[in-house]
Design a protein around this motif. Structure first.
Motif, PDB file in Angstrom:
ATOM      1  N   GLN A 199       2.475   7.040 -11.217  1.00 46.55           N
ATOM      2  CA  GLN A 199       1.186   7.712 -11.071  1.00 46.55           C
ATOM      3  C   GLN A 199       0.071   6.912 -11.715  1.00 46.55           C
ATOM      4  O   GLN A 199       0.238   6.334 -12.784  1.00 46.55           O
ATOM      5  CB  GLN A 199       1.248   9.103 -11.702  1.00 46.55           C
ATOM      6  N   SER A 200      -1.079   6.930 -11.078  1.00 45.62           N
ATOM      7  CA  SER A 200      -2.268   6.330 -11.698  1.00 45.62           C
ATOM      8  C   SER A 200      -2.858   7.321 -12.703  1.00 45.62           C
ATOM      9  O   SER A 200      -2.512   8.511 -12.699  1.00 45.62           O
ATOM     10  CB  SER A 200      -3.309   5.959 -10.635  1.00 45.62           C
TER      11      SER A 200
ATOM     12  N   ALA B 233      -2.049   5.171  -2.860  1.00 43.49           N
ATOM     13  CA  ALA B 233      -1.767   6.396  -3.583  1.00 43.49           C
ATOM     14  C   ALA B 233      -1.355   7.475  -2.589  1.00 43.49           C
ATOM     15  O   ALA B 233      -1.965   7.621  -1.532  1.00 43.49           O
ATOM     16  CB  ALA B 233      -2.996   6.854  -4.357  1.00 43.49           C
TER      17      ALA B 233
ATOM     18  N   ASP C 146       8.074   2.924  -5.409  1.00 45.96           N
ATOM     19  CA  ASP C 146       7.151   3.816  -6.103  1.00 45.96           C
ATOM     20  C   ASP C 146       6.789   3.192  -7.447  1.00 45.96           C
ATOM     21  O   ASP C 146       7.666   2.935  -8.269  1.00 45.96           O
ATOM     22  CB  ASP C 146       7.821   5.176  -6.303  1.00 45.96           C
TER      23      ASP C 146
ATOM     24  N   ASN D   8       2.313  13.756  -4.085  1.00 50.78           N
ATOM     25  CA  ASN D   8       3.006  13.681  -5.377  1.00 50.78           C
ATOM     26  C   ASN D   8       2.311  12.761  -6.382  1.00 50.78           C
ATOM     27  O   ASN D   8       2.868  12.440  -7.422  1.00 50.78           O
ATOM     28  CB  ASN D   8       4.453  13.236  -5.185  1.00 50.78           C
ATOM     29  N   ALA D   9       1.083  12.349  -6.055  1.00 51.18           N
ATOM     30  CA  ALA D   9       0.267  11.523  -6.965  1.00 51.18           C
ATOM     31  C   ALA D   9       0.966  10.210  -7.337  1.00 51.18           C
ATOM     32  O   ALA D   9       0.700   9.638  -8.385  1.00 51.18           O
ATOM     33  CB  ALA D   9      -0.095  12.296  -8.229  1.00 51.18           C
ATOM     34  N   ALA D  10       1.879   9.761  -6.493  1.00 48.21           N
ATOM     35  CA  ALA D  10       2.569   8.496  -6.743  1.00 48.21           C
ATOM     36  C   ALA D  10       1.810   7.360  -6.067  1.00 48.21           C
ATOM     37  O   ALA D  10       0.937   7.573  -5.239  1.00 48.21           O
ATOM     38  CB  ALA D  10       3.996   8.557  -6.224  1.00 48.21           C
ATOM     39  N   THR D  11       2.178   6.150  -6.434  1.00 50.40           N
ATOM     40  CA  THR D  11       1.591   4.959  -5.821  1.00 50.40           C
ATOM     41  C   THR D  11       2.701   4.153  -5.171  1.00 50.40           C
ATOM     42  O   THR D  11       3.640   3.723  -5.846  1.00 50.40           O
ATOM     43  CB  THR D  11       0.871   4.094  -6.871  1.00 50.40           C
TER      44      THR D  11
ATOM     45  N   TYR E 219      -5.233   9.970 -10.816  1.00 46.72           N
ATOM     46  CA  TYR E 219      -4.661  10.583  -9.608  1.00 46.72           C
ATOM     47  C   TYR E 219      -5.585  10.480  -8.401  1.00 46.72           C
ATOM     48  O   TYR E 219      -5.573  11.347  -7.518  1.00 46.72           O
ATOM     49  CB  TYR E 219      -4.315  12.060  -9.853  1.00 46.72           C
TER      50      TYR E 219
END
Length: 213
Positions: A151-152, A127, A148, A131-134, A155
């Motif tokens: 998002q989970s 994570a 990418d 940008n709260a991306a995985t 977050y």
């Protein structure tokens, strides 16, 4: 959607084929008393609900169909507990293709070898705070690449290093079962995560262990 028994057995056979004589009881598929089936290699676990009618606790060799003597070992310690976050994967097919490409591009031969081992390719599932991306990336001398995954739900920050081949095999299981969407579930126990079908009963699960240095 429930996976067919024969499809599960096909993937179970792949998992247990390299188990040595030290773990003979794990060479079977456990037929639980509630109609589920479980297979494990001592680190990974696949489980499917309501796919068999034996309901007798037998352990069946997926290659021969013969019953294996002795009790199936407990796999409870392999199951992570206390769900803290999850990631919704929209396309198992896309993730399978990307992971396969990472493996093929990331295989590096050792000195004196003509080929590297695809089992040695490691992925990093992480994570990203800003940008709260995985991100799913590959750790390889031959390749620096990532994708990418979105998002989970909560977050939260997490980081898992996983065997790319194990991840690919589990994705193939979900694809063959007809589960195009799935969840990646993350837990307080950080030694593994789970891939889980999105149906109400979470009828198909795969435990993927973390690779430690």
């Amino acid at each position: 959607m429930t996976i067919s028994y024969l499809t599960f057995i096909k993937h179970a056979e792949k998992m247990v084929k390299d188990i040595g004589f030290a773990k003979p009881a794990l060479k079977g598929v456990y037929h639980t008393f509630d109609g589920s089936v479980i297979v494990s290699d001592g680190r990974r676990v696949y489980k499917a609900l309501d796919v068999q009618s034996r309901n007798d606790g037998a352990s069946i060799d997926p290659g021969t169909g013969k019953e294996i003597e002795g009790a199936y070992p407990s796999i409870q310690e392999l199951i992570p507990k206390s769900l803290v976050d999850r990631l919704h994967v929209q396309s198992a097919t896309y993730l399978h293709l990307v992971t396969d490409a990472f493996i093929k591009a990331g295989v590096v031969p050792k000195p004196g070898e003509k080929k590297g081992k695809k089992e040695d390719v490691i992925l990093r599932l992480e994570a990203v705070h800003n940008n709260a991306a995985t991100d799913l990336s590959v750790e390889s001398k031959a390749l620096q690449a990532s994708i990418d995954l979105g998002q989970s739900e909560n977050y939260l920050y997490f980081e898992y290093r996983i065997n790319a081949e194990h991840f690919l095999q589990a994705l193939a299981l979900f694809k063959d079962a007809g589960h195009e969407e799935l969840y990646l579930n993350f837990y307080e126990d950080e030694f593994a995560f789970q891939m889980v079908s999105t149906d109400t009963n979470a009828s198909l699960r795969a435990v993927i262990p973390v690779v430690f240095d």
